[in-house]
Design a protein around this motif. Structure first.
Motif: not given
Length: 314
Positions: A4, A6, A66, A71, A199
């Motif tokens: 991901c 972020y 998380t 994100l 995501p």
């Protein structure tokens, strides 16, 4: 593996998703391959192996929960190659143009269209009164190639992510005075916030067959789309071959692979919609409006969530 991007203090950081935590790869191992997603992709198998080493024993100082992380879109691709009319069931529910179902409908989006998870999809009445959402499997290119044979195409893939091909239907679907339907795939498809991505990007080792994934769309909790990628006219491999005839495909490019039945277009008789009832699916009663919550889910990847917002509200 799942990767991901972020935000940390307004900076984009590359993360490795491990259960309920994200490992900041560059903090764990400050190599150049871990600066951002495109660097990771360009790093090839060596970079992925280094990420596996980090995943096996992530340092505590590089780990984040998380639920405290915001994100971003996994990457901002310079080029997004899109294939319309690529599901049999979607073609059956809408007004077809002369080439619908005969060859991929080729259009482009850019990084200017991209938004990330939880970002707002802008409803701009000056642009459209018929804003529609389409969940699609997105291919992330990992290895450069031109004129790629279909048999070798999937070896050029880094991974897959979830996309929402947001569409202005009243800009897309046009008719000649004689009644012939044609599509304007410029203004109808490419505009601010018309490409939510995320995501995460799931690498190919966790998706052994991209033609065996379930895809779902929920709007305000109602199940609008549910289908398998097996219903595609042209497989992921076929689309990679197709687009590589025009472009040298490069690491970080993205290919959108089309959407199945269940769009709001299907109930719009003015634009030639032909709703086809299916078990479990709820027919749309209107196009998207501010306040609508859109969830785009693909098996083995995750769920991309966005809310439609009014122009100027973001």
């Amino acid at each position: 593996m799942k990767f991901c991007t972020y935000f940390h203090e307004d900076n984009r950081r590359l993360g490795l998703v491990e259960g309920d935590r994200i490992v900041d790869l560059h903090k764990a191992d400050p190599r150049a391959d871990f600066i951002d997603m495109v660097s990771l992709i360009r790093g090839g198998e060596g970079a992925r192996e280094a990420a596996r080493v980090v995943a096996a024993n992530p340092p505590a100082h590089a780990c984040l929960d998380t639920d405290i992380v915001r994100l971003a879109a996994p990457l901002l691709p310079s080029t997004v190659l899109c294939a319309g009319s690529n599901y049999h069931a979607h073609n059956a529910e809408k007004a077809g143009a002369p080439l619908s179902g005969k060859e991929p409908e080729f259009f482009l989006k850019t990084a200017d269209c991209v938004i990330g998870p939880e970002d707002g999809i802008v409803h701009d009445p000056a642009l459209t009164s018929k804003l529609d959402c389409e969940t699609e499997l997105a291919i992330v290119i990992g290895r450069e190639g031109r004129h790629i044979p279909e048999a070798d195409a999937l070896s050029h893939v880094f991974g897959y992510t979830v996309s929402n091909d947001v569409t202005a239907r009243d800009r897309q679907v046009r008719r000649t005075p004689e009644g012939l339907v044609y599509y304007e795939l410029g203004r109808g498809k490419a505009f601010d916030s018309s490409l939510p991505l995320g995501p995460v990007i799931t690498t190919t080792d966790a998706v052994p067959d991209p033609q065996a994934l379930m895809l779902r769309t929920r709007i305000n909790g109602e199940l609008r789309q549910e289908a398998s990628t097996a219903d595609m006219h042209w497989s992921c491999a076929a689309l990679i071959h197709f687009f590589s005839i025009n472009f040298t495909l490069k690491p970080g490019m993205v290919i959108l692979t089309g959407t199945p039945a269940g769009t709001a277009w299907s109930v719009d008789a003015e634009l030639g919609g032909k709703w086809q009832p299916a078990p479990g699916l709820v027919a749309a009663t209107r196009y998207c409006l501010p306040g609508d919550k859109v969830e785009s889910e693909i098996e083995r990847i995750g769920t991309l969530r966005n809310t439609v917002i009014a122009e100027g509200a973001g």
